[in-house]
Design a protein around this motif. Structure first.
Motif, PDB file in Angstrom:
ATOM      1  N   UNK A 260      92.935 124.359  91.971  1.00 25.73           N
ATOM      2  CA  UNK A 260      94.298 124.248  92.498  1.00 25.73           C
ATOM      3  C   UNK A 260      95.300 124.679  91.450  1.00 25.73           C
ATOM      4  N   UNK A 261      96.256 125.452  91.888  1.00 31.80           N
ATOM      5  CA  UNK A 261      97.367 125.773  90.977  1.00 31.80           C
ATOM      6  C   UNK A 261      98.169 124.491  90.777  1.00 31.80           C
ATOM      7  N   UNK A 262      98.427 124.177  89.530  1.00 27.56           N
ATOM      8  CA  UNK A 262      99.259 122.992  89.300  1.00 27.56           C
ATOM      9  C   UNK A 262     100.620 123.410  88.748  1.00 27.56           C
ATOM     10  N   UNK A 263     101.042 124.600  89.144  1.00 26.87           N
ATOM     11  CA  UNK A 263     102.375 125.070  88.778  1.00 26.87           C
ATOM     12  C   UNK A 263     103.404 124.085  89.328  1.00 26.87           C
ATOM     13  N   UNK A 264     104.367 123.710  88.501  1.00 26.30           N
ATOM     14  CA  UNK A 264     105.313 122.675  88.896  1.00 26.30           C
ATOM     15  C   UNK A 264     106.501 123.238  89.664  1.00 26.30           C
TER      16      UNK A 264
END
Ligand SMILES: *[C@@H]1O[C@H](CO)[C@@H](O)[C@H](O)[C@H]1NC(C)=O
Ligand SMILES: *[C@@H]1O[C@H](CO)[C@@H](O)[C@H](O)[C@H]1NC(C)=O
Ligand SMILES: *[C@@H]1O[C@H](CO)[C@@H](O)[C@H](O)[C@H]1NC(C)=O
Ligand SMILES: *[C@@H]1O[C@H](CO)[C@@H](O)[C@H](O)[C@H]1NC(C)=O
Ligand SMILES: *[C@@H]1O[C@H](CO)[C@@H](O)[C@H](O)[C@H]1NC(C)=O
Ligand SMILES: *[C@@H]1O[C@H](CO)[C@@H](O)[C@H](O)[C@H]1NC(C)=O
Ligand SMILES: *[C@@H]1O[C@H](CO)[C@@H](O)[C@H](O)[C@H]1NC(C)=O
Ligand SMILES: *[C@@H]1O[C@H](CO)[C@@H](O)[C@H](O)[C@H]1NC(C)=O
Length: 777
Positions: A260-264
């Protein structure tokens, strides 16, 4: 090379029947089936401050705590902006009843405090699958990652070497029970972890479920065995479990990877919230298909782009830019010195990856993105129209969650709404774009407005301090505006009109005329003064009318001829504060009269006498003169004569009576009566109050601060008569010359000198005696 996987494991679940609680109003509760999860929302205004949930199944009741939710496939969030508490439950959540991976029933309790009492509402929702399962499904929830795979999957065509390495270890350690190995990295050198049985794995925070046709693996973020990578500079979290079981010589092995992308999310100054994810999080041979939603149903990428989203593939990264005003987003104001705002977006995204074997991977991501605090200035506009004599200030761009609480005008506080019927007003204007504005109106003449007067202009200034409140926290911030306006402040001017009997002055009231006052000479015009002087004053809210009859106090006369004369009257306008004279209206009108006597302040008696009135028989007067025969009329006609002479010349008599001095002379004339010459006379008098005459005695020049009162006394020729019988008396009233008031000194020593002006009276003719009655003021 096929690793056939078969399951005989099913979770024993029984349908748990619950009596649906009827006391939650429909509008306060929302239960929906979404593609892969239940969506439950309860209105906070109903659910109170701290609602929570319990999952229910045949085995018991399980409180959905934060940790339990992440392990078991739930997420509970309180969303103050829409004002709801939201529960999302995966179809594969721990306590959901699963029928053939096609029908899901979720039984749960909503527990809340109502009127200080804990109340439990048993609820139930059943959903059937709307979209068939893909071979692999990955969910990146806010609090957990979940991957499920079809339990019968053909062997992938390109099995990598690392997978074989794993297998060796699996083969040696595997038992017939399911075991799990968690891999911390992709690299070939990474040592394998010791396999765990499922209950050990569960204890460590990893959940596995086996359904009819699928194998499910779930883990919260930041587990010891998960790891972060950077896919093209986007941070990605991966959890990788290998599930295996050995039945004799057959090893069953399932690879479960959740990435999963955990870009905020980042805020782009152009007004977008940007979220990034690697293009190829899972291997794919096809172009990405993307579906996007904000707190609602997913829509196709193209539809989203039509709604203002920007989806870009840059450097193998997908960038999704959400416009701030996107539908489904929430905005909130924050007061902190000024006004700020931030936006919250619940991004829900679906990506489908297609690998060489056409085994789809469907990835769903839930992300809550929050912008930083953005400045949101309130603006105000000066909409003053000077002609309205009113300040109009428009306060605009006020967000929905901000309200005007008070207005401070030049230091005076007014709470909104304004209650006074008079004075400043405030009006709210609601605009369609979820903003509103306020219009403040304050009259220039309102007592709160500061006024400054210079020459011909008035400066009105107003400092406004608006107190605005951000709801529901009730935090104030202030907006300051100063407005100023200049208006005409010229003194009022009268319209003056001549009439036969006098002069009328008319003034239309203006709102700022309170700055001025009207005076006649040095006396303030009041209704008492008008009554005393014989003026007729009419005053209402619209205009003031002053009628000044001829010969009333205040007139000046000039150019006196037998035909007529000019009368002048002047009205002064002075500043109310300083009593300084600012302007005057002078009106001169021609008047005609048969007789006239004027006793001027500088000692000239001007008289037009109708000599025919003296004797009943009439007849043309001839040989007219005063007591001093040398004093001849300056003009005469058949009946009248005009004299103008210094009071004390021409043989005048001076009489002192009480505090008045009277100068008296006589006009002698002869009438041709049946051949005999009769001498007749008219007595003329000017009476001055002594008090106003002081300069007479000091400078030897006549000067009175008041005009004298004149009388013309006509006599009939009755020789024996001891008194006179006046036929007509013409007298002028006391008049006053403005601005020439003298101090009323009365030193008796100089009094004597009056007699030196006295001339002996010519004792001539019929010895007629005139009794003079001074005009009593
Ligand atoms: C899992 O392993 C632990 C420790 O090795 C053991 O105590 C436990 O009984 C095992 N559980 C099952 C279900 O095999
Ligand atoms: C693309 O990604 C690479 C690797 O992270 C980076 O070196 C490069 O600067 C990026 N290019 C752009 C245009 O962002
Ligand atoms: C809202 O509408 C008004 C009037 O159309 C406009 O002046 C204002 O700028 C708008 N505000 C925002 C935030 O769009
Ligand atoms: C505006 O009003 C607030 C509240 O009365 C006060 O604290 C603030 O100092 C005022 N601002 C100015 C510039 O007067
Ligand atoms: C406000 O508007 C009035 C009238 O148009 C104008 O005279 C004044 O200069 C404006 N500006 C301020 C700061 O008051
Ligand atoms: C006095 O009023 C008249 C008429 O309005 C005007 O023309 C004149 O300029 C005013 N004078 C002064 C000093 O205000
Ligand atoms: C005339 O009436 C107005 C208002 O009605 C008042 O302000 C003004 O003082 C009055 N003037 C006089 C001279 O009475
Ligand atoms: C003038 O004389 C006539 C006749 O002698 C007489 O009738 C008349 O009354 C006299 N008039 C006056 C004014 O005495």
């Amino acid at each position: 090379m096929a690793f056939g996987i078969c399951f005989g494991v099913t979770l024993l679940l029984s349908v748990w029947a619950t009596a649906k609680c009827g006391d939650i109003p429909n509008e306060a509760l929302l239960m929906e089936c979404r593609d892969r999860f239940f969506m439950i929302a309860v209105d906070l205004s109903f659910a109170g401050n701290n609602p929570h949930f319990e999952a229910v199944d045949a085995t018991g009741v399980y409180a959905i705590t934060k940790r339990y939710a992440a392990l078991c496939g739930y997420i509970v969030r309180v969303l103050p902006l829409p004002g709801i508490v939201e529960l999302r439950a995966s179809y594969f959540a721990c306590h959901t009843d699963n029928k053939d991976d096609d029908m899901f029933t979720f039984n749960f309790n909503l527990i809340m405090m109502q009127e200080g009492k804990k109340s439990t509402h048993a609820l139930k929702k059943t959903c059937s699958l709307s979209l068939p399962w893909s071979p692999r499904e990955v969910t990146c929830e806010v609090n957990y990652m979940e991957v499920s795979v079809r339990s019968v999957v053909p062997c992938p065509s390109g099995t990598k070497e690392t997978d074989w390495n794993s297998l060796k270890q699996v083969y040696t350690s595997a038992t017939s029970d399911w075991q799990v190995m968690l891999r911390k990295d992709h690299g070939p050198t990474t040592p394998m972890m010791t396999p765990l049985n499922l209950s050990e794995a569960h204890e460590q925070g990893y959940a596995f479920h086996m359904t009819d046709g699928r194998l499910v693996f779930r883990a919260p973020y930041k587990q010891p065995h998960s790891y972060s990578t950077k896919g093209n500079s986007v941070p990605v979290e991966v959890v990788h479990a290998i599930l295996f079981s050995r039945h004799g010589w057959v090893v069953l092995m399932v690879d479960l990877v959740a990435a999963c992308s955990i870009h905020k999310g980042s805020y782009d100054d152009g007004g977008y919230m940007v979220w990034e994810t690697p293009e190829a999080l899972y291997p794919t041979i096809e172009d990405q298909r993307l579906n996007i939603a904000l707190h609602g149903e997913l829509v196709d990428q193209q539809v989203a782009e039509d709604q203002g989203y920007i989806v870009e593939n840059l450097n193998a990264t997908i960038q999704i830019s959400i416009p701030l005003d996107a539908e489904g987003g929430y905005r909130k104001s924050r007061a902190s010195g000024g006004l700020y705002e931030f936006y919250i977006f619940d991004l829900y995204l679906e990506q489908v990856f297609v690998n060489e074997d056409h085994m789809d991977t469907r990835l769903r991501v839930h992300r809550t993105l929050t912008t930083p605090l953005l400045s949101r200035p309130v603006s105000s506009e000066n909409r003053t129209v000077p002609e309205e004599r009113m300040f109009t200030v428009y306060l605009s761009d006020i967000p929905e969650d901000v309200e005007l609480a008070a207005v401070n005008l030049n230091g005076k506080e007014f709470t909104v709404p304004f209650t006074s019927a008079r004075g400043p007003t405030i009006t709210q204007i609601v605009l369609p774009n979820n903003t509103h504005g306020y219009t403040l109106k304050v009259s220039f003449d309102d007592p709160v407005v500061m006024q400054q007067f210079s020459k011909e202009a008035a400066q009105h200034s107003l400092n406004i301090n608006f107190t605005l409140m951000v709801w529901p926290e009730n935090v104030p911030f202030y907006h300051l505006v100063s407005v100023m306006a200049f208006t005409d402040a010229s003194p009022p001017a009268f319209d003056a009109v001549c009439s036969e009997s006098g002069i009328s002055f008319k003034l239309n009231h203006r709102p700022f005329d309170y700055l001025w006052e009207i005076s006649i000479g040095s006396n303030l015009l009041t209704s008492e003064l008008a009554a005393q002087h014989g003026y007729i004053l009419t005053n209402n809210s619209k205009h003031l009318l002053l009628e000044v009859p001829l010969f009333s106090l205040g007139y000046e006369y000039k150019d006196v001829t037998l035909k007529g004369f000019f009368g002048t009257f002047e009205i002064f306008v002075r500043e109310h504060e300083t009593v300084e004279s600012k302007n005057s209206t002078v009106k001169t009108c021609p008047f005609s009269t048969t007789e006239l006597i004027i006793c001027s302040t500088d000692g000239i008696m001007t008289v037009v006498a109708d000599l025919s009135l003296a004797s009943p028989s009439g007849g043309a007067p001839t040989g007219t003169n005063l007591v001093d025969k040398n004093c001849q009329p300056s003009d005469a006609d058949s009946t009248r004569a005009l004299f103008s002479f210094p009071l004390y010349r021409c043989g005048s008599r001076i009489k002192l009576v009480k505090d008045h001095v009277t100068y008296e002379n006589e006009i002698f004339f002869s009438k041709k009566l049946n051949a005999s010459n009769d001498i007749d006379r008219v007595t003329v008098q000017c009476t001055y109050p002594l008090a106003g005459l002081l300069s007479l005695f000091s400078v030897y020049k006549f000067k009175s601060d008041k005009a004298g009162v004149g009388r013309i006394v006509h006599s009939t020729q009755v020789l024996q008569s001891t008194g006179i019988k006046p036929a007509t008396v013409v007298s002028t009233r006391r008049t006053q010359r403005p601005g020439s008031r003298l101090a009323a000194r009365h030193p008796p020593a100089r009094y004597i000198k009056v007699s030196s002006f006295q001339k002996p009276l010519p004792n001539k003719g019929v010895g007629q005696h005139i009794k003079v009655t001074p005009y009593v003021l």
